[in-house]
Design a protein around this motif. Sequence first.
Motif, short mmCIF file in Angstrom:
data_model
loop_
_atom_site.label_atom_id
_atom_site.label_comp_id
_atom_site.label_asym_id
_atom_site.label_seq_id
_atom_site.Cartn_x
_atom_site.Cartn_y
_atom_site.Cartn_z
N ALA A 2 0.84 -1.19 0.00
CA ALA A 2 0.00 0.00 0.00
C ALA A 2 0.88 1.25 0.00
CB ALA A 2 -0.90 0.00 1.23
N VAL A 3 0.40 2.30 -0.66
CA VAL A 3 1.14 3.57 -0.73
C VAL A 3 0.71 4.43 0.45
CG1 VAL A 3 1.53 5.66 -2.09
CG2 VAL A 3 1.25 3.44 -3.24
N ALA A 4 1.68 4.89 1.24
CA ALA A 4 1.38 5.78 2.37
C ALA A 4 1.48 7.22 1.87
CB ALA A 4 2.36 5.54 3.51
N SER A 5 0.39 7.97 1.98
CA SER A 5 0.43 9.33 1.48
C SER A 5 -0.72 10.15 2.06
CB SER A 5 0.33 9.33 -0.05
OG SER A 5 0.33 10.64 -0.54
N PHE A 6 -0.43 11.39 2.44
CA PHE A 6 -1.48 12.29 2.90
C PHE A 6 -2.25 12.87 1.72
CE2 PHE A 6 1.44 12.30 6.50
CZ PHE A 6 0.55 12.09 7.54
N ASP A 7 -1.63 12.84 0.54
CA ASP A 7 -2.20 13.46 -0.65
C ASP A 7 -2.43 12.37 -1.69
OD1 ASP A 7 -2.89 14.99 -2.79
OD2 ASP A 7 -1.14 16.31 -2.71
N ARG A 17 -8.91 2.95 0.84
CA ARG A 17 -8.20 3.82 1.77
C ARG A 17 -8.04 3.13 3.11
NH1 ARG A 17 -11.67 7.05 -1.07
NH2 ARG A 17 -10.64 8.60 -2.39
N GLY A 18 -6.87 3.27 3.69
CA GLY A 18 -6.61 2.67 5.00
C GLY A 18 -5.69 3.56 5.82
N MET A 19 -5.11 2.99 6.80
CA MET A 19 -4.24 3.77 7.70
C MET A 19 -3.13 2.86 8.20
SD MET A 19 -4.33 6.90 8.91
CE MET A 19 -5.99 7.50 9.14
N VAL A 20 -1.93 3.39 8.24
CA VAL A 20 -0.84 2.64 8.86
C VAL A 20 -0.33 3.46 10.03
CG1 VAL A 20 0.93 3.62 7.34
CG2 VAL A 20 1.36 1.46 8.46
N GLU A 21 0.04 2.79 11.08
CA GLU A 21 0.59 3.49 12.24
C GLU A 21 2.05 3.13 12.38
OE1 GLU A 21 -1.78 2.87 15.69
OE2 GLU A 21 -3.30 4.27 15.00
N VAL A 57 -0.60 7.38 9.35
CA VAL A 57 -0.45 7.92 7.99
C VAL A 57 -1.47 7.21 7.10
CG1 VAL A 57 1.12 8.28 6.05
CG2 VAL A 57 2.03 8.28 8.37
N PRO A 58 -2.26 7.96 6.30
CA PRO A 58 -3.24 7.31 5.42
C PRO A 58 -2.54 6.46 4.35
CG PRO A 58 -3.62 9.68 5.55
CD PRO A 58 -2.30 9.42 6.18
N THR A 59 -3.20 5.38 3.95
CA THR A 59 -2.64 4.53 2.90
C THR A 59 -3.64 4.33 1.77
OG1 THR A 59 -3.40 2.55 4.06
CG2 THR A 59 -1.12 3.21 4.42
N PRO A 61 12.15 2.87 -6.68
CA PRO A 61 11.74 1.57 -6.15
C PRO A 61 10.45 1.63 -5.34
CG PRO A 61 13.53 2.45 -4.82
CD PRO A 61 13.25 3.47 -5.90
N ALA A 62 10.04 2.83 -4.93
CA ALA A 62 8.84 2.92 -4.09
C ALA A 62 8.27 4.33 -4.21
CB ALA A 62 9.17 2.62 -2.63
N ILE A 63 6.96 4.48 -3.97
CA ILE A 63 6.34 5.80 -4.07
C ILE A 63 5.58 6.12 -2.77
CG2 ILE A 63 6.17 5.78 -6.57
CD1 ILE A 63 3.33 4.95 -6.41
N GLY A 64 5.33 7.41 -2.56
CA GLY A 64 4.61 7.85 -1.36
C GLY A 64 5.55 8.09 -0.20
N LYS A 65 4.99 8.12 0.99
CA LYS A 65 5.80 8.34 2.19
C LYS A 65 6.21 7.00 2.80
CE LYS A 65 4.90 11.92 4.77
NZ LYS A 65 5.76 12.95 4.21
N LEU A 66 7.09 7.08 3.78
CA LEU A 66 7.53 5.90 4.55
C LEU A 66 8.11 4.81 3.66
CD1 LEU A 66 4.48 5.71 6.98
CD2 LEU A 66 6.70 6.71 7.45
N ARG A 67 8.76 5.23 2.58
CA ARG A 67 9.34 4.26 1.65
C ARG A 67 10.45 3.47 2.32
NH1 ARG A 67 9.21 9.10 -0.81
NH2 ARG A 67 11.47 9.31 -0.76
N GLY A 68 11.13 4.11 3.26
CA GLY A 68 12.22 3.42 3.97
C GLY A 68 11.74 2.32 4.89
N HIS A 69 10.41 2.27 5.12
CA HIS A 69 9.84 1.22 5.95
C HIS A 69 9.06 0.21 5.12
CE1 HIS A 69 9.72 4.12 9.65
NE2 HIS A 69 10.92 3.93 9.17
#
Lengths: 235, 333
Positions: free
Chosen positions: A24-29, A97-101, A134-136, A161-169
Amino acid sequence: MRGMRIDEPAGMTPLRVVAHLGDAVASFDEALPLDALLAHGQYVLLPVAERAAMPKVDFEPEPADFDLPLARWRVEGDDGRLAWGWVCTHAMGIWHRGMVEVRRRYPYGPLLEMTDAGKVTPGAGPEKAIDKPVPTLLAREMTWYCVGRKDLVRRLIRVIPAIGKLRGHGHGTVLRWEVGRAPGVTADWILERRRLPAAVREGAAQKRAIRPPYWHRGQHTDCVEPDAALLRVAG
Amino acid sequence: MNKHGKLEMRVTTLEALHHGAGSSGNTALLRTEDVILDDGRRAKVPFVSGNTVKHMIREAGVRHALSVLGLDRLSVPVVHLLFSGGHLSKTGGAGVDMRRARRLSEVFPILGLCGFSAGNVMTDSKVRCSKLHLVCEENRWRLPADCLEMPHAAQRSGAYRGEEMGTRREPTHSAHVRALLSDADRKLLDDGATEKLEASRAGEASERGASAQMIFEHEVLLPGARLFGTIGYHGLGDMELAALVAALSYACDGAHPGGGLLYRFGARSSVGMGLCSVQFEGAAKRLIGVPEFEPSDEVLPAVGNAGDAAMVAYVEHLRKYRDEIVTTLEQSA
């Protein structure tokens, strides 16, 4: 589109870009425009010395633009200022839409071992222990359309290799990129599916960026978002 | 020369693994994520977060560097900077001190590798840890080719889920412990037990004599489950690559006869849970050293391949800049 000019150098064609996602892509937008990804790809491909010599863009009032292999649109705003951007869409597709903590643990162990600290405040302050939500966006694939040079677009997008936020995780991992021609798609069709200045689109205007880096306040102008119904369709 | 690459990880759980999120009653639940199946339905599949793997690298890398430097007393802000990545503490209005951040990354490479926030600068991590995904039917669409061939890929994730039960005993039930109590406390306990017994006979609840005794359960991934993931790195200098290798070596618990390296993921590792065998594939693989546990009083394992020139250079680098590292950390935190 009224007042809008498209600069489409020879050799550019309508393209369809698909990200086959592993997570899943983590992103506020939810916009996730293609030019943002390509600009990041351009940055990644810069020689290390050149990258190190660049000024930190956060503190530049007007960040420099990369020369992306995409057609450009230009429009003169009501205030006479010229606004421009790249001919590409926001992310298209159907997602849940989901959420990751993300847990930020308080380092009790090292604090006990290595400091003489008496009272600590894990419930407050900048170091507080939190589960940051963070929304996903959960989808197997996301699609973009653009007018550009296929070989160069593919070269830039493949290094991401990855898109959105929290790519390092491990969020937003891309298993495979697919870049192909999109016959029948026009620049006008593409521009209907991206944010544009209020001068050329009717609707509720808000201050948003129109080209990368999208998070930078120096890029903000009065914009109108595209109709969400045009974007939430299978690519 | 800056290095880019990735280490593929193939993980086999050797002990039950609990990576939790929330609880139901006295059962700690496994953390799961939603995936979309081929028929469009959604399913919840257990996984181990990339945050866990990343934090393992950060903590092990920092502990290794501190042991090389012989540092065991730090200030609270420095502990936060090293073990949690720090926080922004100053505005950029007075200008951004890029030089100090750059210097901190240079002299203390593990911070440059994992990223940090200090003063008014936030630096990106150069290491990207994927989640550890379960090899199972729900994940077939994203399995690497070698995992697709595993029989595990044909089983639903539920086949790899189980529960571990444990008990915590009320210590004062032991005659040895009761002997340590004062007479007054012993009387209080006896009175509480009597009242509780009487209340129980009368069909009433009693708050007196609350006991520490409990039964707890953990949802777990069963031993033998397979997971896969990657550790990607981008633009690493020689010292940062050495810091990554040192961290993975320091976190390593030994070698498995099957050829993998032993690591612990998830909760309750101190009571044996979460032990995994990890098979690495990638350019940095040969550099990861297996610690040797000598039958001696020496607790710290040897780190890295002692003969490896890059590791020797890394240790020398840390020792050479020891004073500057201490000063820069205090100024930045």
